[in-house]
Write an enzyme that holds these catalytic residues in place. Structure first.
Site, PDB file in Angstrom:
ATOM      1  N   GLY A 134      12.671   0.823  41.503  1.00 53.44           N
ATOM      2  CA  GLY A 134      12.500   0.507  40.088  1.00 53.44           C
ATOM      3  C   GLY A 134      12.433  -1.004  39.894  1.00 53.44           C
ATOM      4  O   GLY A 134      11.526  -1.526  39.232  1.00 53.44           O
ATOM      5  N   HIS A 135      13.390  -1.731  40.510  1.00 50.31           N
ATOM      6  CA  HIS A 135      13.380  -3.203  40.395  1.00 50.31           C
ATOM      7  C   HIS A 135      12.109  -3.775  41.038  1.00 50.31           C
ATOM      8  O   HIS A 135      11.497  -4.695  40.498  1.00 50.31           O
ATOM      9  CB  HIS A 135      14.570  -3.809  41.139  1.00 50.31           C
ATOM     10  CG  HIS A 135      15.909  -3.432  40.588  1.00 50.31           C
ATOM     11  ND1 HIS A 135      16.831  -2.708  41.294  1.00 50.31           N
ATOM     12  CD2 HIS A 135      16.488  -3.709  39.390  1.00 50.31           C
ATOM     13  CE1 HIS A 135      17.930  -2.553  40.570  1.00 50.31           C
ATOM     14  NE2 HIS A 135      17.751  -3.141  39.407  1.00 50.31           N
ATOM     15  N   GLY A 153      13.573  -2.501  32.650  1.00 45.85           N
ATOM     16  CA  GLY A 153      13.235  -1.093  32.858  1.00 45.85           C
ATOM     17  C   GLY A 153      13.573  -0.252  31.630  1.00 45.85           C
ATOM     18  O   GLY A 153      14.555  -0.514  30.934  1.00 45.85           O
ATOM     19  N   GLN A 190      19.474  -1.143  25.979  1.00 48.18           N
ATOM     20  CA  GLN A 190      19.603  -2.547  26.396  1.00 48.18           C
ATOM     21  C   GLN A 190      18.346  -3.325  26.001  1.00 48.18           C
ATOM     22  O   GLN A 190      18.409  -4.457  25.516  1.00 48.18           O
ATOM     23  CB  GLN A 190      19.819  -2.618  27.906  1.00 48.18           C
ATOM     24  CG  GLN A 190      19.617  -4.007  28.493  1.00 48.18           C
ATOM     25  CD  GLN A 190      20.049  -4.093  29.939  1.00 48.18           C
ATOM     26  OE1 GLN A 190      21.219  -4.233  30.217  1.00 48.18           O
ATOM     27  NE2 GLN A 190      19.107  -4.037  30.876  1.00 48.18           N
ATOM     28  N   ARG A 205      23.398   2.790  40.937  1.00 45.90           N
ATOM     29  CA  ARG A 205      24.619   3.598  41.040  1.00 45.90           C
ATOM     30  C   ARG A 205      24.412   4.885  41.837  1.00 45.90           C
ATOM     31  O   ARG A 205      25.387   5.548  42.189  1.00 45.90           O
ATOM     32  CB  ARG A 205      25.123   3.977  39.641  1.00 45.90           C
ATOM     33  CG  ARG A 205      25.609   2.776  38.851  1.00 45.90           C
ATOM     34  CD  ARG A 205      25.935   3.193  37.431  1.00 45.90           C
ATOM     35  NE  ARG A 205      26.103   2.035  36.577  1.00 45.90           N
ATOM     36  CZ  ARG A 205      27.249   1.417  36.367  1.00 45.90           C
ATOM     37  NH1 ARG A 205      28.333   1.851  36.942  1.00 45.90           N
ATOM     38  NH2 ARG A 205      27.323   0.353  35.581  1.00 45.90           N
TER      39      ARG A 205
HETATM   40  O1  PAF Z   1      20.048  -4.242  33.509  1.00 50.33           O
HETATM   41  C1  PAF Z   1      20.755  -4.980  34.202  1.00 50.33           C
HETATM   42  O2  PAF Z   1      20.676  -4.969  35.426  1.00 50.33           O
HETATM   43  C2  PAF Z   1      21.727  -5.929  33.523  1.00 50.33           C
HETATM   44  O3  PAF Z   1      22.283  -5.356  32.399  1.00 50.33           O
HETATM   45  C3  PAF Z   1      21.115  -7.307  33.206  1.00 50.33           C
HETATM   46  C4  PAF Z   1      19.978  -7.189  32.201  1.00 50.33           C
HETATM   47  C5  PAF Z   1      20.596  -7.946  34.476  1.00 50.33           C
HETATM   48  C6  PAF Z   1      22.172  -8.214  32.604  1.00 50.33           C
HETATM   49  O4  PAF Z   1      23.251  -8.393  33.467  1.00 50.33           O
END
Ligand code: PAF
Length: 285
Positions: free
Chosen positions: A43-44, A154, A160, A194
């Site tokens: 995903g990243h 994502g 978020q 996770r």
């Molecule tokens: O989504 C994440 O991995 C975190 O919440 C982020 C946006 C890097 C902030 O620490």
């Protein structure tokens, strides 16, 4: 002539000054930014690949931000496989890794409050009080350090994204936000750092989250939102080893319960699978 692609050497910075000096010496047209907490998965890497297509240089940050964890045990056990992460960033030709220590990012007893309205208390906010204050605090700092033109997040962390979008709007930050679709395992589980904590038993039962979301999407009827929400929640609660926190069919803009007037609808879920808390969502319209 064979077509050799010269690999990019990943530059690794751990201080604000290093990254500021670098961009002062070598201004670039479009800085793309992918903020992460590491334990990088597909995903990243997908975010970084998209960032590469839309930017001149791509910065990825890896920082496990203590202020967004309300459970100290969760912070402690958050995975930190930095050597593997660096290798993955090299493989996708990321230009810069920003990997600061906590002391580089925070002074003692720092205060932060951002008024994000209801978004702070709904859904994730209800189960993780203070979480989005921590997220906005660190993302604000990261944006001020990296000064990105575009930042990529994502869709898995849908709420978020909305919270950060609100911060960018209110503080008039000169950055464009891009939300990228959720990457899934072939059996439907949303990719997450996770997931490595899931036992084989948890892993099998975790599939109920994406199944319930897809079931709602497939059977969606604007006049049956309450019934669908209730039945999907029940499907999850009936699954062994899974403890539902919420299943909500929400308005995609406000995250309040969806109504026939909602322009965008999103179904969101959070549940504990064994000892691991997972979230997932699907856009319905
Ligand atoms: O989504 C994440 O991995 C975190 O919440 C982020 C946006 C890097 C902030 O620490």
């Amino acid at each position: 002539m064979p077509n050799f692609v010269t690999p990019i050497t990943l530059k690794i910075f751990s201080t604000k000054n290093e990254i500021t000096d670098y961009f002062n010496r070598k201004p670039v047209k479009v800085i793309g930014f992918v903020p992460t907490m590491g334990a990088l998965h597909k995903g990243h890497l997908g975010l970084i690949e998209l960032a590469k297509q839309q930017s001149t240089q791509v910065v990825c940050s890896i920082f496990v931000n203590p202020t967004q964890f309300n459970d100290p045990k969760d912070l402690e056990k958050y995975p930190r496989p930095i050597t593997d992460d660096i290798r993955r960033l090299e493989e996708v030709n990321c230009d810069i890794l920003f990997n600061p220590q906590v002391t580089e990012m925070y002074a003692d007893n720092e205060k932060w409050h951002f008024d994000m309205g209801d978004l702070e208390y709904l859904l994730e906010g209800k189960f993780r009080p203070g979480h989005y204050q921590g997220v906005t605090q660190v993302v604000n700092k990261l944006f001020n350090i990296v000064k990105p033109d575009i930042a990529f997040f994502g869709q898995k962390d849908y709420q978020q994204f909305m919270v950060i979008n609100k911060m960018v709007e209110v503080l008039k930050m000169p950055v464009k936000l891009v939300m990228c679709p959720i990457e899934r395992e072939p059996d439907g589980l949303a990719m997450s750092s996770r997931n490595i904590h899931l036992t084989p038993y948890d892993r099998e039962h975790s599939l109920i989250l994406s199944k319930a979301l897809n079931w709602v999407k497939e059977n969606f009827d604007i006049n049956k939102i309450d019934t669908l929400q209730q039945q999907a929640g029940q499907m999850i609660s009936n699954e062994p080893g899974v403890e539902l926190e919420y299943f909500e069919i929400a308005d995609g803009k406000t995250l309040h319960h969806a109504t026939p007037a909602s322009e965008t609808i999103v179904a969101l879920v959070a549940a504990r699978v064994g000892k691991t808390r997972l979230i997932d969502n699907v856009l319905i319209s």
